[in-house]
Design a protein around this motif. Sequence first.
Motif, PDB file in Angstrom:
ATOM      1  N   HIS A  18       0.839  -1.198   0.000  1.00 38.36           N
ATOM      2  CA  HIS A  18       0.000   0.000   0.000  1.00 38.36           C
ATOM      3  C   HIS A  18       0.876   1.251   0.000  1.00 38.36           C
ATOM      4  O   HIS A  18       2.120   1.168  -0.051  1.00 38.36           O
ATOM      5  CB  HIS A  18      -0.974  -0.014   1.182  1.00 38.36           C
ATOM      6  N   LEU A  19       0.247   2.392   0.045  1.00 36.10           N
ATOM      7  CA  LEU A  19       0.979   3.654  -0.018  1.00 36.10           C
ATOM      8  C   LEU A  19       1.947   3.812   1.151  1.00 36.10           C
ATOM      9  O   LEU A  19       2.996   4.451   1.015  1.00 36.10           O
ATOM     10  CB  LEU A  19      -0.006   4.832  -0.023  1.00 36.10           C
ATOM     11  N   GLY A  20       1.623   3.236   2.292  1.00 34.42           N
ATOM     12  CA  GLY A  20       2.517   3.301   3.441  1.00 34.42           C
ATOM     13  C   GLY A  20       3.825   2.575   3.167  1.00 34.42           C
ATOM     14  O   GLY A  20       4.904   3.043   3.552  1.00 34.42           O
ATOM     15  N   HIS A  21       3.735   1.414   2.504  1.00 33.00           N
ATOM     16  CA  HIS A  21       4.945   0.703   2.109  1.00 33.00           C
ATOM     17  C   HIS A  21       5.779   1.564   1.152  1.00 33.00           C
ATOM     18  O   HIS A  21       7.007   1.629   1.269  1.00 33.00           O
ATOM     19  CB  HIS A  21       4.596  -0.617   1.406  1.00 33.00           C
ATOM     20  N   TYR A  22       5.092   2.201   0.225  1.00 30.27           N
ATOM     21  CA  TYR A  22       5.797   3.013  -0.773  1.00 30.27           C
ATOM     22  C   TYR A  22       6.552   4.152  -0.102  1.00 30.27           C
ATOM     23  O   TYR A  22       7.736   4.376  -0.380  1.00 30.27           O
ATOM     24  CB  TYR A  22       4.799   3.571  -1.792  1.00 30.27           C
ATOM     25  N   VAL A  23       5.886   4.864   0.786  1.00 32.16           N
ATOM     26  CA  VAL A  23       6.501   6.008   1.457  1.00 32.16           C
ATOM     27  C   VAL A  23       7.644   5.561   2.372  1.00 32.16           C
ATOM     28  O   VAL A  23       8.719   6.166   2.397  1.00 32.16           O
ATOM     29  CB  VAL A  23       5.446   6.802   2.261  1.00 32.16           C
ATOM     30  N   GLY A  24       7.428   4.483   3.117  1.00 31.99           N
ATOM     31  CA  GLY A  24       8.405   4.065   4.103  1.00 31.99           C
ATOM     32  C   GLY A  24       9.622   3.371   3.538  1.00 31.99           C
ATOM     33  O   GLY A  24      10.713   3.463   4.107  1.00 31.99           O
ATOM     34  N   SER A  25       9.458   2.668   2.413  1.00 36.04           N
ATOM     35  CA  SER A  25      10.569   1.859   1.923  1.00 36.04           C
ATOM     36  C   SER A  25      10.712   1.827   0.412  1.00 36.04           C
ATOM     37  O   SER A  25      11.792   2.057  -0.123  1.00 36.04           O
ATOM     38  CB  SER A  25      10.404   0.416   2.435  1.00 36.04           C
ATOM     39  N   HIS A  26       9.636   1.531  -0.288  1.00 36.20           N
ATOM     40  CA  HIS A  26       9.758   1.148  -1.692  1.00 36.20           C
ATOM     41  C   HIS A  26      10.116   2.301  -2.624  1.00 36.20           C
ATOM     42  O   HIS A  26      10.736   2.064  -3.667  1.00 36.20           O
ATOM     43  CB  HIS A  26       8.488   0.430  -2.130  1.00 36.20           C
ATOM     44  N   ARG A  27       9.793   3.515  -2.264  1.00 33.14           N
ATOM     45  CA  ARG A  27      10.227   4.634  -3.105  1.00 33.14           C
ATOM     46  C   ARG A  27      11.749   4.764  -3.078  1.00 33.14           C
ATOM     47  O   ARG A  27      12.362   5.188  -4.060  1.00 33.14           O
ATOM     48  CB  ARG A  27       9.568   5.942  -2.647  1.00 33.14           C
ATOM     49  N   HIS A  28      12.350   4.382  -1.965  1.00 31.70           N
ATOM     50  CA  HIS A  28      13.805   4.431  -1.875  1.00 31.70           C
ATOM     51  C   HIS A  28      14.445   3.345  -2.741  1.00 31.70           C
ATOM     52  O   HIS A  28      15.549   3.527  -3.252  1.00 31.70           O
ATOM     53  CB  HIS A  28      14.238   4.255  -0.421  1.00 31.70           C
ATOM     54  N   ARG A  29      13.756   2.223  -2.897  1.00 30.34           N
ATOM     55  CA  ARG A  29      14.302   1.134  -3.703  1.00 30.34           C
ATOM     56  C   ARG A  29      14.440   1.529  -5.165  1.00 30.34           C
ATOM     57  O   ARG A  29      15.300   0.991  -5.875  1.00 30.34           O
ATOM     58  CB  ARG A  29      13.432  -0.116  -3.565  1.00 30.34           C
ATOM     59  N   LEU A  30      13.606   2.426  -5.622  1.00 30.05           N
ATOM     60  CA  LEU A  30      13.702   2.889  -7.007  1.00 30.05           C
ATOM     61  C   LEU A  30      15.057   3.518  -7.281  1.00 30.05           C
ATOM     62  O   LEU A  30      15.640   3.335  -8.355  1.00 30.05           O
ATOM     63  CB  LEU A  30      12.582   3.892  -7.307  1.00 30.05           C
ATOM     64  N   ALA A  31      15.578   4.270  -6.318  1.00 32.71           N
ATOM     65  CA  ALA A  31      16.899   4.885  -6.474  1.00 32.71           C
ATOM     66  C   ALA A  31      18.008   3.873  -6.219  1.00 32.71           C
ATOM     67  O   ALA A  31      19.037   3.876  -6.901  1.00 32.71           O
ATOM     68  CB  ALA A  31      17.037   6.072  -5.528  1.00 32.71           C
ATOM     69  N   LEU A  32      17.805   2.991  -5.262  1.00 28.36           N
ATOM     70  CA  LEU A  32      18.836   2.024  -4.896  1.00 28.36           C
ATOM     71  C   LEU A  32      19.156   1.060  -6.036  1.00 28.36           C
ATOM     72  O   LEU A  32      20.304   0.622  -6.185  1.00 28.36           O
ATOM     73  CB  LEU A  32      18.393   1.230  -3.670  1.00 28.36           C
ATOM     74  N   GLN A  33      18.165   0.710  -6.853  1.00 27.84           N
ATOM     75  CA  GLN A  33      18.373  -0.290  -7.895  1.00 27.84           C
ATOM     76  C   GLN A  33      19.416   0.146  -8.925  1.00 27.84           C
ATOM     77  O   GLN A  33      20.031  -0.696  -9.587  1.00 27.84           O
ATOM     78  CB  GLN A  33      17.058  -0.627  -8.601  1.00 27.84           C
ATOM     79  N   ASP A  34      19.625   1.452  -9.070  1.00 24.67           N
ATOM     80  CA  ASP A  34      20.595   1.952 -10.035  1.00 24.67           C
ATOM     81  C   ASP A  34      21.994   2.124  -9.442  1.00 24.67           C
ATOM     82  O   ASP A  34      22.970   2.262 -10.185  1.00 24.67           O
ATOM     83  CB  ASP A  34      20.130   3.300 -10.609  1.00 24.67           C
ATOM     84  N   LYS A  35      22.086   2.114  -8.120  1.00 27.08           N
ATOM     85  CA  LYS A  35      23.364   2.379  -7.465  1.00 27.08           C
ATOM     86  C   LYS A  35      23.988   1.136  -6.844  1.00 27.08           C
ATOM     87  O   LYS A  35      25.206   1.086  -6.636  1.00 27.08           O
ATOM     88  CB  LYS A  35      23.178   3.431  -6.362  1.00 27.08           C
ATOM     89  N   TYR A  36      23.155   0.137  -6.528  1.00 24.81           N
ATOM     90  CA  TYR A  36      23.630  -1.029  -5.795  1.00 24.81           C
ATOM     91  C   TYR A  36      23.146  -2.318  -6.451  1.00 24.81           C
ATOM     92  O   TYR A  36      22.218  -2.319  -7.255  1.00 24.81           O
ATOM     93  CB  TYR A  36      23.128  -0.990  -4.349  1.00 24.81           C
ATOM     94  N   GLU A  37      23.786  -3.410  -6.073  1.00 27.87           N
ATOM     95  CA  GLU A  37      23.315  -4.739  -6.462  1.00 27.87           C
ATOM     96  C   GLU A  37      22.269  -5.150  -5.427  1.00 27.87           C
ATOM     97  O   GLU A  37      22.599  -5.347  -4.256  1.00 27.87           O
ATOM     98  CB  GLU A  37      24.483  -5.724  -6.481  1.00 27.87           C
ATOM     99  N   CYS A  38      21.021  -5.248  -5.842  1.00 32.53           N
ATOM    100  CA  CYS A  38      19.908  -5.389  -4.896  1.00 32.53           C
ATOM    101  C   CYS A  38      19.336  -6.799  -4.856  1.00 32.53           C
ATOM    102  O   CYS A  38      18.977  -7.374  -5.895  1.00 32.53           O
ATOM    103  CB  CYS A  38      18.794  -4.409  -5.255  1.00 32.53           C
ATOM    104  N   PHE A  39      19.230  -7.334  -3.648  1.00 28.76           N
ATOM    105  CA  PHE A  39      18.504  -8.575  -3.394  1.00 28.76           C
ATOM    106  C   PHE A  39      17.246  -8.205  -2.619  1.00 28.76           C
ATOM    107  O   PHE A  39      17.324  -7.666  -1.512  1.00 28.76           O
ATOM    108  CB  PHE A  39      19.358  -9.548  -2.573  1.00 28.76           C
ATOM    109  N   PHE A  40      16.088  -8.489  -3.201  1.00 35.59           N
ATOM    110  CA  PHE A  40      14.808  -8.215  -2.555  1.00 35.59           C
ATOM    111  C   PHE A  40      14.223  -9.545  -2.080  1.00 35.59           C
ATOM    112  O   PHE A  40      13.808 -10.380  -2.887  1.00 35.59           O
ATOM    113  CB  PHE A  40      13.847  -7.516  -3.514  1.00 35.59           C
TER     114      PHE A  40
END
Length: 356
Positions: A18-40
Motif C-alpha cells: 500500500h501507499l505506506g509501504h511506498y513512502v516508508g521503503s519502496h520509493r527508496h528502492r527505485l533509487a537504490l536499484q541503479d546504485k547497488y546490487e539489490c537482493f529483494f
Amino acid sequence: MTERKRILTGDRPTGKLHLGHYVGSHRHRLALQDKYECFFLIADLHMLTTKPDKEDILAIADNARAIVLDHLAIGIDPHKVTFCLQSAIHETYELQLLISGLITVERLQQLPTIKDMAQAAHFEQIPYNLLGYPVLQAADILLPRAHLVPVGKDNESHVELTRQIARRFNNAYGEVFPIPEAYVVGGTLVGTDGQAKMSKSLDNAIFLSDDTATVRRRVMGMFTDPNRIRADIPGRVEGNPVFIYHDFFNPNKEEVEDLKARYRAGKVGDVEVKEKLFIALENFLAPIRERRAYYESQTGLVDELIYEGTQRARQEAQATILEVKKAMGFTGVWNKISRAAERRRKKAEKAAASTA
C-alpha cells in the motif's frame, strides 16, 4: 571498475503493498536499484512469527506474486534486481543455527522491536521464533554478504545486532563476512483513519493496486480535523492526514500551500481538499496501474523472476555457507570421517576379492 556494493532488503508476504509501504521503503528502492546490487527478499519465514496458521502459509505463493508485481508496477526494473524466496534458500536454516551461539538471550530481549511485535500480536509470552527473529534476519543479511541494509530508524538495532554477530564470527573463525551497515530510510504514512500507521489489518490503507472507485471512496472517507464541523471554521493542518498525503503525493506545492492557508483561515471545505488529493493520487497511481497491466499480461513472468532470482540467491548462499563451514572447521570434520570410511570400504573390498 569498482564493484557495486550489495543490498539486502525485503517484505513479509502477508498481502499487497500500500501507499505506506511506498513512502516508508519502496520509493527508496527505485533509487537504490541503479546504485547497488539489490537482493529483494520475500521473507516468508519471518511471517511465521505472527502468522503461522496453515491458511496463511498456503497464501504465500499468491502474496509473493502480488508483492513482486507491486515492485514492477512502481518502476523496479526486473533486470536490475534479484527477487528471492526466503524459505527456498535452505542455507538460511543452516546459517541461523551456526550463528545462534554468537548472541545471548539477554541481548535479544533488549531489542524494543521484539516486545512491540509480541504486543501487536497479543502474545502473553514471547515465542522462541519471535525472540530469534533478529538472528534469522542476520542470516538473511549475511548469506549474500550484503554491505547495506535499508531499514527504518526503529529497526536500526536489528542491523547493529547483525554487525555484532558478523564481528564475533570473524574474530572467532576468520574473516568471512563484510560488516553490514544500516541504510536508514525515512518516512511513515498515517492511515486514512488518522489513528495509526497504514495497515491492511486496520482497514485504513490505500493499496498500490486499488482501482479509481476504491481510491475515491478511501479519500473521501478520510479522517480530517474533528473540531471542524463547518467549512468556515479555521482548521488544523498539522497532523491532518489529508494534508500529510498532499505533502507526499501532490507535486503541485503551490496548490498545497494555498489549500493549507485557506484551510487555516476557514475558507475551504474538506470536500475540495479531498477532491484535489484524489486527483493527485490518481495522477500518481495511473502509471503504476499501466505498468501493472503490462506485467500482468506477461503470463508466468513473475513466477520466472522469483524462481531465477531464488536460484541465484541460493548460489550465493551455498558459496557463503561453504566458507562458513571451512572457517569453523566443519568441512575438515566430515572429510576426515568420510575418507576414513572410504579407506575401510576399499580395504574390505580388497580383502573379499582376495579370498574369492
